[in-house]
Design a protein around this motif. Sequence first.
Motif, PDB file in Angstrom:
ATOM      1  N   LYS A  25       0.813  -1.217   0.000  1.00 27.85           N
ATOM      2  CA  LYS A  25       0.000   0.000   0.000  1.00 27.85           C
ATOM      3  C   LYS A  25       0.848   1.268   0.000  1.00 27.85           C
ATOM      4  CE  LYS A  25      -4.157  -2.062   1.975  1.00 27.85           C
ATOM      5  NZ  LYS A  25      -4.988  -1.811   0.780  1.00 27.85           N
ATOM      6  N   ARG A  26       2.146   1.137   0.287  1.00 32.35           N
ATOM      7  CA  ARG A  26       3.033   2.300   0.230  1.00 32.35           C
ATOM      8  C   ARG A  26       3.477   2.616  -1.188  1.00 32.35           C
ATOM      9  NH1 ARG A  26       6.983   0.414   5.182  1.00 32.35           N
ATOM     10  NH2 ARG A  26       5.552   0.862   6.911  1.00 32.35           N
ATOM     11  N   TYR A  27       3.293   1.659  -2.102  1.00 32.19           N
ATOM     12  CA  TYR A  27       3.629   1.948  -3.495  1.00 32.19           C
ATOM     13  C   TYR A  27       2.697   3.049  -3.993  1.00 32.19           C
ATOM     14  CZ  TYR A  27       7.024  -1.710  -4.559  1.00 32.19           C
ATOM     15  OH  TYR A  27       8.158  -2.463  -4.619  1.00 32.19           O
ATOM     16  N   PRO A  28       3.235   4.074  -4.634  1.00 32.81           N
ATOM     17  CA  PRO A  28       2.382   5.190  -5.063  1.00 32.81           C
ATOM     18  C   PRO A  28       1.379   4.771  -6.124  1.00 32.81           C
ATOM     19  CG  PRO A  28       4.583   5.384  -6.008  1.00 32.81           C
ATOM     20  CD  PRO A  28       4.643   4.268  -5.008  1.00 32.81           C
ATOM     21  N   ALA A  29       0.146   5.209  -5.943  1.00 29.45           N
ATOM     22  CA  ALA A  29      -0.879   4.958  -6.953  1.00 29.45           C
ATOM     23  C   ALA A  29      -0.604   5.837  -8.171  1.00 29.45           C
ATOM     24  CB  ALA A  29      -2.262   5.252  -6.384  1.00 29.45           C
ATOM     25  N   VAL A  30      -0.920   5.322  -9.345  1.00 28.01           N
ATOM     26  CA  VAL A  30      -0.697   6.056 -10.584  1.00 28.01           C
ATOM     27  C   VAL A  30      -2.026   6.613 -11.075  1.00 28.01           C
ATOM     28  CG1 VAL A  30       0.092   5.905 -12.968  1.00 28.01           C
ATOM     29  CG2 VAL A  30       1.258   4.612 -11.185  1.00 28.01           C
ATOM     30  N   SER A  31      -2.030   7.896 -11.388  1.00 27.73           N
ATOM     31  CA  SER A  31      -3.253   8.527 -11.890  1.00 27.73           C
ATOM     32  C   SER A  31      -3.088   8.832 -13.370  1.00 27.73           C
ATOM     33  CB  SER A  31      -3.533   9.812 -11.109  1.00 27.73           C
ATOM     34  OG  SER A  31      -4.671  10.461 -11.628  1.00 27.73           O
ATOM     35  N   LEU A  32      -3.923   8.227 -14.199  1.00 25.02           N
ATOM     36  CA  LEU A  32      -3.945   8.532 -15.625  1.00 25.02           C
ATOM     37  C   LEU A  32      -5.196   9.343 -15.915  1.00 25.02           C
ATOM     38  CD1 LEU A  32      -2.883   5.086 -17.126  1.00 25.02           C
ATOM     39  CD2 LEU A  32      -1.452   7.079 -16.736  1.00 25.02           C
ATOM     40  N   SER A  33      -5.015  10.471 -16.532  1.00 22.48           N
ATOM     41  CA  SER A  33      -6.149  11.355 -16.794  1.00 22.48           C
ATOM     42  C   SER A  33      -7.237  10.636 -17.589  1.00 22.48           C
ATOM     43  CB  SER A  33      -5.683  12.593 -17.565  1.00 22.48           C
ATOM     44  OG  SER A  33      -5.126  12.230 -18.807  1.00 22.48           O
ATOM     45  N   LYS A  34      -8.483  10.949 -17.244  1.00 23.92           N
ATOM     46  CA  LYS A  34      -9.674  10.411 -17.908  1.00 23.92           C
ATOM     47  C   LYS A  34      -9.930   8.931 -17.592  1.00 23.92           C
ATOM     48  CE  LYS A  34      -9.254  13.575 -21.832  1.00 23.92           C
ATOM     49  NZ  LYS A  34      -9.159  13.687 -23.315  1.00 23.92           N
ATOM     50  N   LEU A  35      -9.134   8.340 -16.694  1.00 21.77           N
ATOM     51  CA  LEU A  35      -9.347   6.942 -16.346  1.00 21.77           C
ATOM     52  C   LEU A  35      -9.702   6.814 -14.875  1.00 21.77           C
ATOM     53  CD1 LEU A  35      -6.479   5.022 -18.179  1.00 21.77           C
ATOM     54  CD2 LEU A  35      -8.866   5.178 -18.839  1.00 21.77           C
ATOM     55  N   ALA A  41      -9.296  -5.036 -12.398  1.00 22.12           N
ATOM     56  CA  ALA A  41      -8.690  -5.660 -11.224  1.00 22.12           C
ATOM     57  C   ALA A  41      -8.269  -7.076 -11.580  1.00 22.12           C
ATOM     58  CB  ALA A  41      -9.665  -5.681 -10.047  1.00 22.12           C
ATOM     59  N   VAL A  42      -7.140  -7.499 -11.035  1.00 25.33           N
ATOM     60  CA  VAL A  42      -6.664  -8.866 -11.245  1.00 25.33           C
ATOM     61  C   VAL A  42      -6.424  -9.536  -9.900  1.00 25.33           C
ATOM     62  CG1 VAL A  42      -5.611  -8.366 -13.480  1.00 25.33           C
ATOM     63  CG2 VAL A  42      -4.228  -8.143 -11.403  1.00 25.33           C
ATOM     64  N   LEU A  43      -6.584 -10.848  -9.877  1.00 23.08           N
ATOM     65  CA  LEU A  43      -6.287 -11.625  -8.671  1.00 23.08           C
ATOM     66  C   LEU A  43      -4.868 -12.151  -8.780  1.00 23.08           C
ATOM     67  CD1 LEU A  43      -7.929 -12.676  -6.115  1.00 23.08           C
ATOM     68  CD2 LEU A  43      -7.777 -14.903  -7.238  1.00 23.08           C
ATOM     69  N   PRO A 113      -0.516   1.294 -14.192  1.00 23.83           N
ATOM     70  CA  PRO A 113      -0.924   1.458 -15.595  1.00 23.83           C
ATOM     71  C   PRO A 113      -0.693   0.186 -16.395  1.00 23.83           C
ATOM     72  CG  PRO A 113       1.162   2.578 -15.202  1.00 23.83           C
ATOM     73  CD  PRO A 113       0.680   2.094 -13.869  1.00 23.83           C
ATOM     74  N   GLY A 114      -1.625  -0.121 -17.273  1.00 28.10           N
ATOM     75  CA  GLY A 114      -1.501  -1.302 -18.119  1.00 28.10           C
ATOM     76  C   GLY A 114      -1.991  -1.017 -19.522  1.00 28.10           C
ATOM     77  N   ARG A 115      -1.718  -1.966 -20.445  1.00 24.43           N
ATOM     78  CA  ARG A 115      -2.143  -1.892 -21.832  1.00 24.43           C
ATOM     79  C   ARG A 115      -1.864  -0.522 -22.450  1.00 24.43           C
ATOM     80  NH1 ARG A 115      -8.154  -2.817 -22.785  1.00 24.43           N
ATOM     81  NH2 ARG A 115      -7.877  -4.190 -21.006  1.00 24.43           N
ATOM     82  N   ASP A 116      -0.563  -0.205 -22.562  1.00 30.14           N
ATOM     83  CA  ASP A 116      -0.126   1.051 -23.185  1.00 30.14           C
ATOM     84  C   ASP A 116      -0.695   2.279 -22.484  1.00 30.14           C
ATOM     85  OD1 ASP A 116       1.275  -0.396 -25.191  1.00 30.14           O
ATOM     86  OD2 ASP A 116      -0.568  -0.597 -26.351  1.00 30.14           O
ATOM     87  N   ASN A 117      -0.774   2.186 -21.163  1.00 36.26           N
ATOM     88  CA  ASN A 117      -1.264   3.298 -20.341  1.00 36.26           C
ATOM     89  C   ASN A 117      -2.709   3.692 -20.652  1.00 36.26           C
ATOM     90  OD1 ASN A 117       1.186   3.486 -18.975  1.00 36.26           O
ATOM     91  ND2 ASN A 117       1.994   5.036 -20.359  1.00 36.26           N
ATOM     92  N   LYS A 118      -3.480   2.754 -21.163  1.00 31.24           N
ATOM     93  CA  LYS A 118      -4.875   3.039 -21.504  1.00 31.24           C
ATOM     94  C   LYS A 118      -5.842   2.606 -20.399  1.00 31.24           C
ATOM     95  CE  LYS A 118      -4.121   2.734 -26.487  1.00 31.24           C
ATOM     96  NZ  LYS A 118      -4.429   1.988 -27.742  1.00 31.24           N
ATOM     97  N   ILE A 119      -5.335   1.815 -19.447  1.00 31.21           N
ATOM     98  CA  ILE A 119      -6.169   1.352 -18.339  1.00 31.21           C
ATOM     99  C   ILE A 119      -5.366   1.417 -17.050  1.00 31.21           C
ATOM    100  CG2 ILE A 119      -7.559  -0.216 -19.763  1.00 31.21           C
ATOM    101  CD1 ILE A 119      -5.837  -2.517 -18.616  1.00 31.21           C
ATOM    102  N   LEU A 120      -6.065   1.346 -15.928  1.00 27.99           N
ATOM    103  CA  LEU A 120      -5.434   1.178 -14.623  1.00 27.99           C
ATOM    104  C   LEU A 120      -5.849  -0.184 -14.074  1.00 27.99           C
ATOM    105  CD1 LEU A 120      -5.872   4.713 -13.039  1.00 27.99           C
ATOM    106  CD2 LEU A 120      -3.726   3.620 -13.692  1.00 27.99           C
ATOM    107  N   TYR A 186       5.755  -7.107 -13.396  1.00 29.16           N
ATOM    108  CA  TYR A 186       5.967  -6.015 -12.443  1.00 29.16           C
ATOM    109  C   TYR A 186       5.186  -6.267 -11.153  1.00 29.16           C
ATOM    110  CZ  TYR A 186       6.323  -1.406 -10.376  1.00 29.16           C
ATOM    111  OH  TYR A 186       6.583  -0.378  -9.499  1.00 29.16           O
ATOM    112  N   ILE A 187       3.927  -6.712 -11.267  1.00 25.42           N
ATOM    113  CA  ILE A 187       3.140  -7.012 -10.068  1.00 25.42           C
ATOM    114  C   ILE A 187       3.775  -8.162  -9.296  1.00 25.42           C
ATOM    115  CG2 ILE A 187       0.917  -7.920  -9.262  1.00 25.42           C
ATOM    116  CD1 ILE A 187      -0.416  -6.332 -11.521  1.00 25.42           C
ATOM    117  N   THR A 188       4.279  -9.165 -10.008  1.00 26.05           N
ATOM    118  CA  THR A 188       4.990 -10.268  -9.355  1.00 26.05           C
ATOM    119  C   THR A 188       6.178  -9.739  -8.567  1.00 26.05           C
ATOM    120  OG1 THR A 188       4.350 -11.839 -11.090  1.00 26.05           O
ATOM    121  CG2 THR A 188       6.262 -12.418  -9.743  1.00 26.05           C
TER     122      THR A 188
END
Length: 216
Positions: A25-35, A41-43, A113-120, A186-188
């Motif tokens: 939870k200390r990892y900074p959240a990434v904000s992509l505009s308009k998303l 979500a993945v398990l 960010p995932g899929r070419d920064n098009k989703i979170l 990266y998540i791994t």
Amino acid sequence: MCAKANSLEGLFNMATRQQCMTKIKRYPAVSLSKLRPDSEAVLVPLCRVDGIPSILYTVRSQHLWYNKGEIAFPGGVNNKKETLIETALRHTEEDIGLKPDKIDIWGNGPAFPGRDNKILVTPVIASVDRLTDADLNVNNKKVAEVFTVAIEVLCDPNNQFASNCDGFLLPVFAADKYIIRGLTAYITHVLLNCALSKDVYNNDILKRKKIMAPLK
């Protein structure tokens, strides 16, 4: 070897679980505009397979319209009427048949960010005790294959590589015929970095001399 085995087994105790989630939870959240931060979500399932601490992955079906054939965690789009955890559990059951009552949820991390920064994409960390083939019922329209990788394999420096993506070095893991890369890798990396001590998992991506070429 015994110290490492004991440390890996300790992944499933409550102290490690709490410490892991605090660090994630200390990892900074990434904000992509308009998303929205809850777009997908993945398990991320830690599991025991024949007593061996492992992580479960899927190979995406060739029938899908994006990222076909790539290695990924089970998951998908949030329908805005459910929590991120509910999203991850729903897609996991739909994709590989693993039922929620077999899954012990730890919590979720920040969105990446995932899929070419098009989703979170938000990872939901969980554990599955004693995973067997009988727990799975794979939807072949979405998933071509389900496999697990022993965490000790992921911790082995001989199986750790890096990939240059738009000027950034990202982790890559090799496990037999499987090459785990991109957001899944990266998540791994984030999970192992938060859950294990440095003497067990010490993967400094910036010092990786083995650079693996990106997929074409």
